[in-house]
Scaffold this motif. Structure first.
Motif, PDB file in Angstrom:
ATOM      1  N   GLU A   1      45.265   6.441  73.433  1.00 55.84           N
ATOM      2  CA  GLU A   1      45.995   7.664  73.738  1.00 55.84           C
ATOM      3  C   GLU A   1      45.235   8.826  73.117  1.00 55.84           C
ATOM      4  N   ARG A   2      45.215   9.953  73.795  1.00 55.85           N
ATOM      5  CA  ARG A   2      44.584  11.139  73.196  1.00 55.85           C
ATOM      6  C   ARG A   2      45.433  12.362  73.489  1.00 55.85           C
TER       7      ARG A   2
ATOM      8  N   VAL B   1      43.312  14.121  68.814  1.00 55.66           N
ATOM      9  CA  VAL B   1      43.741  12.872  68.177  1.00 55.66           C
ATOM     10  C   VAL B   1      43.617  11.737  69.183  1.00 55.66           C
TER      11      VAL B   1
ATOM     12  N   SER C   1      44.225   7.696  69.411  1.00 53.85           N
ATOM     13  CA  SER C   1      44.746   6.455  68.831  1.00 53.85           C
ATOM     14  C   SER C   1      44.209   5.297  69.655  1.00 53.85           C
TER      15      SER C   1
ATOM     16  N   TRP D   1      51.056   4.971  65.135  1.00 55.87           N
ATOM     17  CA  TRP D   1      50.639   6.312  64.709  1.00 55.87           C
ATOM     18  C   TRP D   1      51.475   7.431  65.318  1.00 55.87           C
ATOM     19  N   ARG D   2      52.343   7.129  66.236  1.00 50.62           N
ATOM     20  CA  ARG D   2      53.053   8.202  66.944  1.00 50.62           C
ATOM     21  C   ARG D   2      53.843   9.136  66.030  1.00 50.62           C
TER      22      ARG D   2
ATOM     23  N   CYS E   1      51.206  11.793  65.113  1.00 50.49           N
ATOM     24  CA  CYS E   1      50.261  12.313  66.114  1.00 50.49           C
ATOM     25  C   CYS E   1      50.488  13.781  66.441  1.00 50.49           C
ATOM     26  N   ASP E   2      51.737  14.181  66.627  1.00 51.06           N
ATOM     27  CA  ASP E   2      51.991  15.568  67.005  1.00 51.06           C
ATOM     28  C   ASP E   2      51.559  16.531  65.906  1.00 51.06           C
TER      29      ASP E   2
ATOM     30  N   LEU F   1      42.390   7.167  65.138  1.00 48.62           N
ATOM     31  CA  LEU F   1      43.381   6.429  64.355  1.00 48.62           C
ATOM     32  C   LEU F   1      43.297   4.945  64.678  1.00 48.62           C
TER      33      LEU F   1
ATOM     34  N   ALA G   1      47.783  16.647  66.037  1.00 43.42           N
ATOM     35  CA  ALA G   1      47.284  17.225  67.286  1.00 43.42           C
ATOM     36  C   ALA G   1      47.470  18.733  67.354  1.00 43.42           C
TER      37      ALA G   1
END
Length: 278
Positions: free
Chosen positions: A23-24, A57, A59, A44-45, A48-49, A33, A52
């Motif tokens: 995911e990016r 970012v 993952s 990691w969610r 992430c925000d 990550l 980001a």
């Protein structure tokens, strides 16, 4: 809001091609990550925000975990094999020499990527590899028990347990200090990820002789340890500091082995402090 999971086909020059899920989100200097053994990128969610807001970012699901397929037949999951694969994956994703953040197995990989020059900074959360022989046997025994439990429990049983805080604690209390804060959906998904991980057994086998004994010169390094880590005990952080003298050693109060869910704001601040160091 979670970014959509994508897939990249990576073709290293001297190894068979493989596929990674990722995911990016965000824009700026890339931060990659890396999760721990038996986990997946969704761990990691919670952070992430925050990351980001100032960085791109990415993952990753490590090969053989989450949505990333197993490595091709005959491939090894040891450090000397996986590090070149991750370095090739970074290039494929347009994130050559990113900042790398890892937890547990991912922390060990992050340190090794820093040592080999493939990372511009390293943040390692409870990294593997600083154990004594007895501590490693204990940790591996716990991990095998978690894996066997995930194998034994059917999906409906896991879904039923995950509806209550007590049930979520029984499923994930080994890795979280506050398992009740994890959503039912997340607990079901990570139990499924552990149950279905083709990389679990070969990665655990490859880790039997692993000790991280090298310095990581030339890049900023932070080692952070949850004060309530029940899998890799916090005293291992002191050994890590002795091994990497220039590293910053940070205590994460009230956090367990996977601290991103226990205190997302604190973990994000530790990462951003490391990324911002010259």
């Amino acid at each position: 809001m979670a970014a959509p999971v994508s897939f990249a086909r990576v073709s290293p020059a001297d190894r068979p091609p493989f596929t990674v899920a990722y995911e990016r989100k965000g824009a700026g200097e890339p931060v990659v990550l890396l999760h721990g053994i038996g986990h997946h990128l969704q761990a990691w969610r919670p952070v992430c925000d925050i990351l980001a807001a100032s960085h791109e970012v990415i993952s990753l699901d490590l090969p053989g975990f989450g949505a990333s397929p197993a490595l091709p037949d005959g491939s090894s999951y040891d450090l000397s094999s996986v590090i070149p694969l991750l370095t090739a994956a970074f290039t494929e994703l347009g994130a050559e020499r990113p900042h790398v953040v890892g937890n547990s197995l991912g922390g060990l990989l992050a340190l090794e990527l820093g040592r080999t020059g493939a990372a511009r900074s390293v943040t390692a959360l409870s990294p593997a590899g600083f154990w004594t022989a007895a501590e490693r046997r204990y940790a591996f025994g716990v991990l095998r028990g978690m894996y066997a439990g995930a194998q034994a429990l059917s999906e409906p049983v896991v879904e039923s347990l995950a509806r209550s805080a007590l049930g979520r604690a029984s499923l994930t209390g080994t890795i979280y200090a506050h398992p009740g804060r994890r959503s039912a959906e997340a607990v079901v998904a990570e139990t499924r990820a552990l149950r279905e991980a083709p990389g679990f057994a070969p990665t655990l086998a490859a880790g039997r002789e692993v000790r991280f004994t090298s310095d990581v010169p030339g890049v900023p390094v932070t080692i952070a340890w949850g004060s309530r880590d029940r899998l890799l005990l916090p005293r291992q952080g002191v050994r890590a500091k002795h091994t990497i003298p220039a590293a910053r050693l940070v205590r994460l109060p009230g956090c367990g082995h996977v601290p991103m869910n226990d205190d997302p704001a604190l973990v994000a601040r530790v990462v951003l402090d490391t990324v911002g160091r010259p």
